[in-house]
Design an enzyme around this catalytic site. Structure first.
Site, PDB file in Angstrom:
ATOM      1  N   GLN A   1       0.851  -1.192   0.000  1.00  3.15           N
ATOM      2  CA  GLN A   1       0.000   0.000   0.000  1.00  3.15           C
ATOM      3  C   GLN A   1       0.891   1.247   0.000  1.00  3.15           C
ATOM      4  O   GLN A   1       1.915   1.289   0.680  1.00  3.15           O
ATOM      5  CB  GLN A   1      -0.872  -0.073   1.266  1.00  3.15           C
ATOM      6  CG  GLN A   1      -1.266   1.237   1.867  1.00  3.15           C
ATOM      7  CD  GLN A   1      -2.784   1.422   1.913  1.00  3.15           C
ATOM      8  OE1 GLN A   1      -3.504   0.942   1.052  1.00  3.15           O
ATOM      9  NE2 GLN A   1      -3.259   2.131   2.909  1.00  3.15           N
TER      10      GLN A   1
ATOM     11  N   HIS B   1       2.171  12.543   3.019  1.00  2.08           N
ATOM     12  CA  HIS B   1       1.111  12.000   3.890  1.00  2.08           C
ATOM     13  C   HIS B   1       1.259  12.597   5.293  1.00  2.08           C
ATOM     14  O   HIS B   1       1.698  11.934   6.236  1.00  2.08           O
ATOM     15  CB  HIS B   1       1.281  10.482   3.914  1.00  2.08           C
ATOM     16  CG  HIS B   1       0.160   9.710   4.503  1.00  2.08           C
ATOM     17  ND1 HIS B   1      -0.391   9.992   5.739  1.00  2.08           N
ATOM     18  CD2 HIS B   1      -0.520   8.646   4.038  1.00  2.08           C
ATOM     19  CE1 HIS B   1      -1.358   9.118   5.984  1.00  2.08           C
ATOM     20  NE2 HIS B   1      -1.449   8.282   4.971  1.00  2.08           N
TER      21      HIS B   1
ATOM     22  N   GLU C   1      -3.219  15.516   3.574  1.00  2.00           N
ATOM     23  CA  GLU C   1      -2.212  14.952   2.660  1.00  2.00           C
ATOM     24  C   GLU C   1      -2.259  15.676   1.308  1.00  2.00           C
ATOM     25  O   GLU C   1      -3.291  15.719   0.656  1.00  2.00           O
ATOM     26  CB  GLU C   1      -2.481  13.464   2.459  1.00  2.00           C
ATOM     27  CG  GLU C   1      -2.575  12.709   3.773  1.00  2.00           C
ATOM     28  CD  GLU C   1      -3.069  11.279   3.600  1.00  2.00           C
ATOM     29  OE1 GLU C   1      -2.755  10.668   2.561  1.00  2.00           O
ATOM     30  OE2 GLU C   1      -3.773  10.782   4.485  1.00  2.00           O
TER      31      GLU C   1
HETATM   32  C1  BG6 Z   1      -4.535   7.335   3.820  1.00  2.04           C
HETATM   33  C2  BG6 Z   1      -5.520   6.492   3.057  1.00  2.04           C
HETATM   34  O1  BG6 Z   1      -3.837   8.139   2.930  1.00  2.04           O
HETATM   35  O2  BG6 Z   1      -3.603   6.504   4.508  1.00  2.04           O
HETATM   36  C3  BG6 Z   1      -6.206   5.510   4.001  1.00  2.04           C
HETATM   37  O3  BG6 Z   1      -6.473   7.317   2.398  1.00  2.04           O
HETATM   38  C4  BG6 Z   1      -5.169   4.705   4.756  1.00  2.04           C
HETATM   39  O4  BG6 Z   1      -7.069   4.678   3.256  1.00  2.04           O
HETATM   40  C5  BG6 Z   1      -4.195   5.647   5.450  1.00  2.04           C
HETATM   41  O5  BG6 Z   1      -5.829   3.876   5.707  1.00  2.04           O
HETATM   42  C6  BG6 Z   1      -3.089   4.941   6.222  1.00  2.04           C
HETATM   43  O6  BG6 Z   1      -2.432   4.057   5.407  1.00  2.04           O
HETATM   44  P1  BG6 Z   1      -1.238   3.171   5.965  1.00  2.04           P
HETATM   45  O7  BG6 Z   1      -0.851   2.263   4.832  1.00  2.04           O
HETATM   46  O8  BG6 Z   1      -0.140   4.101   6.354  1.00  2.04           O
HETATM   47  O9  BG6 Z   1      -1.806   2.429   7.145  1.00  2.04           O
END
Ligand code: BG6
Length: 296
Positions: free
Chosen positions: A94, A165, A268
């Site tokens: 992700q 982020h 973000e």
């Molecule tokens: C955000 C997403 O940017 O990041 C969410 O829109 C996600 O869907 C969140 O849950 C955290 O992501 P991660 O991979 O750092 O747990």
């Protein structure tokens, strides 16, 4: 490069030093006339920013894991070259791999106004070679600026998504309002990706995961409990993601203290959804954000 080499080559007297941080990972510590900040080379990750006389601006999890291959929870993870799940391969990580990979120092500079700049480059990854080169310039002054530049070094078009982020620290989420996105359209990731319209300023009283579309405006996080507002100005971006996991999701994350969702919100600066970018060979794109604080 060893710590000694890093300091000899890139250390800046009375402004920037490299040291061993949590988990034995190398971090740059900036302390100048304006502010202090910490940046891990792992992930090109800013974990702290505090203008003198102010509280920490970024939220950083007390349960963050500092380990190669893992993303640090909090601060400013660099999302690249895709945002969220990989568009076609669900087994890919992700938010891409820039936040879990090693970055190299390209240069440091103390500027005339006593701001401090650190330039990092994502160490080439097999999956991107030779397509995309990623550079991050972090400027620490009374505000914190991040410039994230993607260059297409290949002979083919290069399509990517990305985000700064940014986890912001707040005193009490119940009192926070986020201004700047009123009347804007957004994708609600928690309601079948439906497109909706934002009515008024944003208040967060439950899990929120939204991609605001076609917006280049500054967001202001008004936080009466800390008597301050944090502004996130941006450029090269037409999407802003607002995220707070709230109680249930926070409890399911091993690196997120159960009640800490009350002390944070993510604003973000992104290129995602309708705003994914394609670069022709030789082209470059810079996404930037500038984060500043004012007393209320
Ligand atoms: C955000 C997403 O940017 O990041 C969410 O829109 C996600 O869907 C969140 O849950 C955290 O992501 P991660 O991979 O750092 O747990």
């Amino acid at each position: 490069m060893t710590l000694k080499d890093l300091n000899e080559r890139f250390g800046l007297e009375n402004a920037l030093v490299f040291e061993e941080g949590a988990g034995g990972l190398v971090r740059a510590v900036v302390d100048n006339q304006h502010a202090t900040a910490e940046i891990y080379l792992h992930g090109g990750h800013v974990t702290r920013f505090r203008p003198h006389g102010s509280d920490e601006v970024l939220w950083l999890s007390e349960q963050a894991v500092y380990q190669a291959g893992k993303a640090i929870r909090g601060g400013i993870p660099i999302v690249w070259p895709w945002f969220g799940p990989h568009p076609s391969s669900p087994d890919q990580p992700q938010h891409g791999y820039a936040r879990t990979a090693a970055w190299d120092v390209v240069g440091t500079e103390q500027e005339v106004n006593n701001t401090t700049r650190l330039q990092l480059r994502l160490r080439p990854q097999p999956a991107t070679q030779p397509s995309g080169q990623l550079d991050l310039i972090i400027t620490v002054g009374s505000s914190l600026e991040l410039d994230l530049t993607t260059r297409n070094l290949s002979n083919e078009p290069f399509t990517f998504g990305c985000a700064l982020h940014t986890y912001l620290a707040v005193g009490d989420i119940d009192q926070v309002t986020i201004e700047g996105l009123e009347g804007g359209r957004y994708i609600d990731k928690l309601d079948e990706e439906k497109r909706k319209v934002q009515s008024g300023a944003i208040r967060i009283g439950r899990e929120v995961d939204r991609v605001y579309l076609n917006t280049d405006t500054t967001c202001t996080v008004v936080d009466p409990s800390l008597r301050r507002e944090i502004r996130v100005a941006k450029g090269g971006s037409l999407t802003t993601v607002i995220w707070n996991p709230w109680a249930e999701k926070a409890a399911s994350m091993g690196d997120f203290p159960d009640v800490a969702f009350r002390q944070m919100v993510c604003v973000e600066t992104a290129n995602t959804a309708d705003d994914v970018r394609t670069l022709a060979p030789g082209e470059a794109h810079t996404l930037w954000a500038a984060i500043s604080v004012d007393s209320l």
